[in-house]
Design an enzyme around this catalytic site. Structure first.
Site, PDB file in Angstrom:
ATOM      1  N   HIS A 155      34.516 -21.891-134.855  1.00  0.00           N
ATOM      2  CA  HIS A 155      33.077 -22.021-135.073  1.00  0.00           C
ATOM      3  C   HIS A 155      32.699 -21.962-136.554  1.00  0.00           C
ATOM      4  O   HIS A 155      31.806 -22.665-137.001  1.00  0.00           O
ATOM      5  CB  HIS A 155      32.335 -20.936-134.287  1.00  0.00           C
ATOM      6  CG  HIS A 155      32.875 -19.545-134.506  1.00  0.00           C
ATOM      7  ND1 HIS A 155      34.215 -19.236-134.347  1.00  0.00           N
ATOM      8  CD2 HIS A 155      32.278 -18.375-134.884  1.00  0.00           C
ATOM      9  CE1 HIS A 155      34.404 -17.951-134.607  1.00  0.00           C
ATOM     10  NE2 HIS A 155      33.253 -17.421-134.934  1.00  0.00           N
ATOM     11  N   ARG A 156      33.408 -21.123-137.300  1.00  0.00           N
ATOM     12  CA  ARG A 156      33.115 -20.977-138.734  1.00  0.00           C
ATOM     13  C   ARG A 156      33.476 -22.262-139.480  1.00  0.00           C
ATOM     14  O   ARG A 156      32.757 -22.722-140.345  1.00  0.00           O
ATOM     15  CB  ARG A 156      33.888 -19.774-139.274  1.00  0.00           C
ATOM     16  CG  ARG A 156      33.335 -19.229-140.571  1.00  0.00           C
ATOM     17  CD  ARG A 156      33.826 -17.814-140.838  1.00  0.00           C
ATOM     18  NE  ARG A 156      33.098 -16.854-140.014  1.00  0.00           N
ATOM     19  CZ  ARG A 156      33.637 -16.142-139.033  1.00  0.00           C
ATOM     20  NH1 ARG A 156      34.919 -16.274-138.739  1.00  0.00           N
ATOM     21  NH2 ARG A 156      32.904 -15.310-138.339  1.00  0.00           N
TER      22      ARG A 156
ATOM     23  N   TYR B 157      36.533 -10.354-131.774  1.00  0.00           N
ATOM     24  CA  TYR B 157      36.826 -10.635-130.363  1.00  0.00           C
ATOM     25  C   TYR B 157      37.926 -11.676-130.180  1.00  0.00           C
ATOM     26  O   TYR B 157      38.147 -12.134-129.058  1.00  0.00           O
ATOM     27  CB  TYR B 157      35.545 -11.132-129.654  1.00  0.00           C
ATOM     28  CG  TYR B 157      34.442 -10.104-129.544  1.00  0.00           C
ATOM     29  CD1 TYR B 157      34.381  -9.235-128.448  1.00  0.00           C
ATOM     30  CD2 TYR B 157      33.459 -10.006-130.517  1.00  0.00           C
ATOM     31  CE1 TYR B 157      33.357  -8.292-128.339  1.00  0.00           C
ATOM     32  CE2 TYR B 157      32.426  -9.061-130.420  1.00  0.00           C
ATOM     33  CZ  TYR B 157      32.387  -8.211-129.333  1.00  0.00           C
ATOM     34  OH  TYR B 157      31.380  -7.280-129.221  1.00  0.00           O
TER      35      TYR B 157
ATOM     36  N   ASP C 257      26.411 -15.239-139.974  1.00  0.00           N
ATOM     37  CA  ASP C 257      26.174 -14.351-138.838  1.00  0.00           C
ATOM     38  C   ASP C 257      26.805 -15.035-137.641  1.00  0.00           C
ATOM     39  O   ASP C 257      26.560 -16.215-137.393  1.00  0.00           O
ATOM     40  CB  ASP C 257      24.690 -14.096-138.588  1.00  0.00           C
ATOM     41  CG  ASP C 257      24.516 -12.897-137.644  1.00  0.00           C
ATOM     42  OD1 ASP C 257      25.056 -11.818-137.966  1.00  0.00           O
ATOM     43  OD2 ASP C 257      23.881 -13.030-136.594  1.00  0.00           O
ATOM     44  N   SER C 258      27.656 -14.317-136.962  1.00  0.00           N
ATOM     45  CA  SER C 258      28.377 -14.955-135.864  1.00  0.00           C
ATOM     46  C   SER C 258      28.630 -13.957-134.748  1.00  0.00           C
ATOM     47  O   SER C 258      28.504 -12.750-134.931  1.00  0.00           O
ATOM     48  CB  SER C 258      29.709 -15.529-136.370  1.00  0.00           C
ATOM     49  OG  SER C 258      30.401 -14.571-137.116  1.00  0.00           O
TER      50      SER C 258
ATOM     51  N   THR D 179      29.045 -10.615-147.065  1.00  0.00           N
ATOM     52  CA  THR D 179      29.502  -9.866-145.889  1.00  0.00           C
ATOM     53  C   THR D 179      30.308  -8.654-146.331  1.00  0.00           C
ATOM     54  O   THR D 179      30.987  -8.693-147.363  1.00  0.00           O
ATOM     55  CB  THR D 179      30.367 -10.742-144.948  1.00  0.00           C
ATOM     56  OG1 THR D 179      30.738  -9.952-143.799  1.00  0.00           O
ATOM     57  CG2 THR D 179      31.635 -11.239-145.624  1.00  0.00           C
TER      58      THR D 179
ATOM     59  N   GLY E  84      37.433  -9.255-142.496  1.00  0.00           N
ATOM     60  CA  GLY E  84      37.970 -10.400-141.750  1.00  0.00           C
ATOM     61  C   GLY E  84      37.178 -11.666-142.047  1.00  0.00           C
ATOM     62  O   GLY E  84      37.745 -12.725-142.319  1.00  0.00           O
TER      63      GLY E  84
END
Length: 200
Positions: free
Chosen positions: A188-189, A162, A73-74, A13, A17
Site C-alpha cells: 500500500h505504501r 500487522y 498514516d496507514s 514519523t 519501521g
C-alpha cells in the site's frame, strides 16, 4: 505548480519501521531527515480518516522543523470488524505500540464475530495515505491500498506492524514472510508513493 523540485525532506514519523520503508522508497539524491534529528514527539491524531491524520502529522512536523515534510498514516481494515482497527491500528497495540498484542486483539475480535473464521478468507486491506506539506509547497496527498485476507496465525518476522497476519490477494504467504524487496513492489505504501514520486 511547484516552485522548485524538492531537495530535502523530513519523514514525519516516529515509527522506525515506517521510517525505514519510506526512506527506501525515496529518491537517493534527496537529503532525508527524521523526527529524531529534531527531537519532535508525535502530535495527537484526531482525524476521522487516514488522509486527515496524514495531513495533521505532515503539517505539525513541518511547522516544528520549518521544512517540507512527508507523512504517512496507514492501517489495516477488516471487513467483518466493520473496518476496524482502521485509523486506530497503532492504538490497538497499547501505549507501547506492541503489535503482538494488537494482532492478538484482532484474533480475539474475530473469534467474537465468528468462531470458525480461521477456515474462511476474512477480507482485509492495508491503506496508506501520504501527504507532502511545507513552506512554499503545494500540499500533495495520495492514497494506496492493497486487498488481501487475514492469516489464521502470525507468520514471518519481516516487515512490522500487522504484516505477519496479512496475506495479500493472489499470494500464499504473509507480508511478514516476504522478502522486503518483494513486499515493497506491491504494498500500500508503494502504491501511494508511486502517485507522488514525480514531485520528488
Amino acid at each position: 505548480m511547484l516552485k522548485k523540485k524538492i531537495t530535502k525532506i523530513l519523514v514525519g514519523t516516529n515509527n522506525t519501521g515506517k521510517l525505514r520503508e519510506i526512506k527506501d522508497l525515496l529518491p537517493k539524491n534527496l537529503k532525508i531527515y527524521s523526527t529524531a534529528d529534531f527531537n519532535i514527539k508525535s502530535p495527537p491524531e484526531n482525524g476521522k480518516t487516514f488522509k486527515e491524520n496524514s495531513l495533521i502529522k505532515a503539517r505539525y512536523f513541518s511547522k516544528k522543523a520549518k521544512m517540507i515534510c512527508l507523512s504517512d498514516d496507514s492501517g489495516l481494515e477488516i471487513d467483518i470488524l466493520d473496518g476496524a482497527p482502521g485509523i486506530h491500528s497503532a492504538r490497538w497495540g497499547g501505549k507501547k505500540g506492541d503489535f503482538i498484542k494488537a494482532m492478538n486483539k484482532v484474533f480475539k475480535e474475530l473469534d467474537k464475530k465468528n468462531r470458525n473464521w480461521k477456515t474462511e478468507k476474512i477480507k482485509a486491506r492495508f491503506i496508506c495515505a501520504l501527504t507532502i506539506y511545507g513552506p512554499n509547497q503545494k500540499t500533495i496527498n495520495s492514497i494506496g491500498k492493497i486487498e488481501g485476507h487475514i492469516s489464521p496465525y502470525m507468520k514471518g518476522k519481516n516487515g512490522f506492524g500487522y504484516d505477519p497476519i496479512f496475506i495479500p490477494k493472489g499470494k500464499k504467504i504473509t507480508f511478514g514472510e516476504m522478502k522486503v524487496s518483494q513486499k515493497y513492489r506491491i504494498d500500500h505504501r508503494f502504491k501511494a508513493f508511486k502517485k507522488i514520486k514525480k514531485f520528488l
